[in-house]
Design an enzyme around this catalytic site. Structure first.
Site, PDB file in Angstrom:
ATOM      1  N   TYR A 164       4.651  -0.514   6.416  1.00 15.47           N
ATOM      2  CA  TYR A 164       4.737  -1.565   7.433  1.00 15.47           C
ATOM      3  C   TYR A 164       3.891  -1.277   8.664  1.00 15.47           C
ATOM      4  O   TYR A 164       3.702  -2.159   9.487  1.00 15.47           O
ATOM      5  CB  TYR A 164       6.196  -1.765   7.863  1.00 15.47           C
ATOM      6  CG  TYR A 164       6.776  -3.067   7.400  1.00 15.47           C
ATOM      7  CD1 TYR A 164       6.520  -3.523   6.113  1.00 15.47           C
ATOM      8  CD2 TYR A 164       7.570  -3.849   8.224  1.00 15.47           C
ATOM      9  CE1 TYR A 164       7.063  -4.714   5.667  1.00 15.47           C
ATOM     10  CE2 TYR A 164       8.116  -5.045   7.785  1.00 15.47           C
ATOM     11  CZ  TYR A 164       7.864  -5.465   6.511  1.00 15.47           C
ATOM     12  OH  TYR A 164       8.409  -6.648   6.066  1.00 15.47           O
ATOM     13  N   LYS A 230      11.391   9.072  -1.905  1.00 19.00           N
ATOM     14  CA  LYS A 230      10.589   9.510  -3.050  1.00 19.00           C
ATOM     15  C   LYS A 230      10.038  10.905  -2.734  1.00 19.00           C
ATOM     16  O   LYS A 230       8.850  11.192  -2.905  1.00 19.00           O
ATOM     17  CB  LYS A 230       9.482   8.463  -3.269  1.00 19.00           C
ATOM     18  CG  LYS A 230       8.755   8.542  -4.565  1.00 19.00           C
ATOM     19  CD  LYS A 230       9.585   8.165  -5.781  1.00 19.00           C
ATOM     20  CE  LYS A 230       8.785   8.507  -7.034  1.00 19.00           C
ATOM     21  NZ  LYS A 230       9.616   8.726  -8.216  1.00 19.00           N
ATOM     22  N   ASP A 284      13.702   6.053  -7.702  1.00 16.78           N
ATOM     23  CA  ASP A 284      13.792   5.512  -9.068  1.00 16.78           C
ATOM     24  C   ASP A 284      15.201   5.705  -9.632  1.00 16.78           C
ATOM     25  O   ASP A 284      15.743   4.838 -10.318  1.00 16.78           O
ATOM     26  CB  ASP A 284      12.720   6.102  -9.993  1.00 16.78           C
ATOM     27  CG  ASP A 284      12.451   7.563  -9.717  1.00 16.78           C
ATOM     28  OD1 ASP A 284      12.001   7.885  -8.608  1.00 16.78           O
ATOM     29  OD2 ASP A 284      12.723   8.390 -10.599  1.00 16.78           O
ATOM     30  N   ASP A 308      12.446  -2.219   0.734  1.00 11.53           N
ATOM     31  CA  ASP A 308      11.963  -3.576   0.469  1.00 11.53           C
ATOM     32  C   ASP A 308      12.336  -3.965  -0.961  1.00 11.53           C
ATOM     33  O   ASP A 308      12.965  -5.001  -1.218  1.00 11.53           O
ATOM     34  CB  ASP A 308      10.441  -3.569   0.651  1.00 11.53           C
ATOM     35  CG  ASP A 308       9.854  -4.960   0.694  1.00 11.53           C
ATOM     36  OD1 ASP A 308      10.631  -5.935   0.759  1.00 11.53           O
ATOM     37  OD2 ASP A 308       8.624  -5.081   0.644  1.00 11.53           O
TER      38      ASP A 308
END
Ligand code: NAP
Length: 418
Positions: A164, A230, A284, A308
């Site tokens: 962003y 992540k 994930d 998001d």
């Protein structure tokens, strides 16, 4: 009730009422707060008309007329463009700054011109660093999963950093070439026809977001806060987000929060009374977990891009975006909003589902500490849906449902207040 604030914004006089102020990033709310609203474009008009009736009726009933919102219209989007030849007038920004808490319908994103998106502009101007999305199931809403009611989470997504921040350079430009040279001088290999995007994640940005998520969990009696990242791949951004989150919890919430490691080492996996579990999941894995073990999660704190995807995936799991509310919250301003767009083909037809704005208002009332009114609306929305009294979008998916107009759906919600 209320004082006279002798000012005008966009040529409109401020209504009689009082200002919401902020202390330590939290709102201090008088009995007659002035709250700016942006009606929204397209279907925003029908939605706002219906929503404001529901909000006012709930506040009146919950507080026996002792509390009331002094609504103040401010302009953005097409309505502002038509009246003031600007998509986001300075007066609108000034009014939101002065009154702190606002609510908005969907806005048309101008095509071309200076502003990329009005929503993004508002987030940046007011440093609204938390994008908050509660996701819960309303009984009776068609869902693609077997047990949608098991998902009941509030997502705190970092709203200013990561992708962003918008730092990107097109492949082949001087800037991209220069960056590639610098990176090569540091021993990194990059194909010369690459576009380059920069993903900054700071300690400041991460910790203020995780702090808000933990505070929310404490205030609302939630038992877990899960940081989603992540970090197995991107150690110094995503991984650091997690590490800074744990660090913050250890320094600021040591008496309230326990880590997963400690939970198993010292408590045999059982959460001690009065504690909140702070854990983390790789993004994930989190996408699997919200499908396979949704009831183990309550508050999710995420970096921007993961959040998001996750917000919309969770919303889809409980029956789609039509009922999904949202808020963008900073330390001295909070804007509550619909998560869908303006659906222009339904504009002024009195058919669209106002649920997203009505539930955003529930979030706003909750944020203001007007929890009785918030609860009254939320329970009534749930009851109305269970009575199968719904707008076209849900009616077409619910056998035996009664199709209501936007205004009639608001009437039904008000009639169901208890
Ligand atoms: P959209 O306005 O969200 O509409 C897409 C479809 O979603 C509609 O045709 C309708 O589906 C369904 N839908 C949306 N809102 C609904 C509601 N309240 N109740 C029931 N169904 C609803 O998306 P878009 O057509 O891509 O975007 C239109 C404009 O909105 C663009 O200018 C876009 O930039 C802007 N936008 C604004 C925001 C915002 O302000 N937060 C967010 C997204 C988009 P059916 O036709 O199947 O009934």
């Amino acid at each position: 009730m209320g004082q006279v604030i002798d000012k005008t914004y966009n040529g409109l006089k401020v209504p009689q009422g009082e200002k919401i102020t902020f202390a330590d990033g939290k709102p201090v709310v008088p009995n007659k707060p002035i709250i700016p609203f942006i009606e929204g474009d397209g279907t925003g008009r029908d939605i706002w008309k219906a929503s404001v009736r529901v909000i006012d009726a709930a506040v009146k009933k919950a507080y026996d007329g002792k509390r009331e919102i002094a609504w103040f219209e401010v302009f953005a989007g097409e309505k502002a463009k038509d009246q003031f030849n600007e998509w986001l007038p300075e007066d609108t920004i000034a009014a939101l700054k002065e009154f702190g808490v606002g609510i908005k319908g969907p806005l048309t994103t101008p095509v071309g011109g200076g502003i990329r998106s009005l929503n993004v502009a508002l987030r940046q101007i007011f440093d609204l660093y938390c994008c908050v999305r509660p996701v819960r199931y309303f009984k009776g809403v068609p869902s693609p999963v077997v047990a949608p009611e098991k998902l009941d989470v509030v997502i705190y997504r970092e709203n200013t950093e990561d992708v962003y921040s918008g730092i990107e350079f097109q492949a082949g430009t001087d800037e991209a070439k220069k960056l590639i040279e610098i990176l090569e001088s540091m021993g990194k290999k990059i194909r010369h026809d690459s576009g380059i995007g920069i993903k900054p994640i700071s300690k400041t940005g991460s910790q203020r977001l995780v702090r808000r998520a933990i505070e929310y969990a404490i205030a609302h009696g939630k038992k877990t806060v899960t940081m989603v990242h992540k970090g197995n791949i991107q150690k110094f951004t995503e991984g650091a987000f997690r590490d800074w989150g744990y660090e913050l919890a250890a320094t600021e919430f040591a008496d309230k929060v326990i880590s997963e490691e400690k939970l198993w080492a010292d408590h045999d996996g059982k959460l001690p009374a009065g504690k909140i579990l702070l854990n983390d999941r790789i993004a994930d894995s989190m996408f699997q977990q919200v499908l396979t073990r949704p009831d183990e999660y309550q508050v999710l704190a995420t970096t921007n891009l993961n959040g998001d995807y996750l917000s919309d995936a969770c919303a889809a799991q409980v029956g789609g975006l039509g009922l999904a509310p949202g808020a963008n919250i900073g330390d001295s301003c909070a804007i509550f909003e619909a998560t869908h767009g303006t659906a222009p083909k339904y504009a002024d037809k009195d058919v669209i589902n106002p649920g997203s704005v009505i539930l955003s208002a529930v979030m706003m009332l909750d944020y203001m500490g007007w929890t009785e009114a918030a609860k009254m609306i939320e329970e009534s929305v749930s009851k109305t849906i269970q009575q199968k009294k719904v707008t076209y979008d849900l009616e077409r998916l619910m056998p035996g449902a009664t199709k209501l107009k936007t205004s009639e759906f608001a009437d039904a919600i008000i009639a169901n207040f208890s």
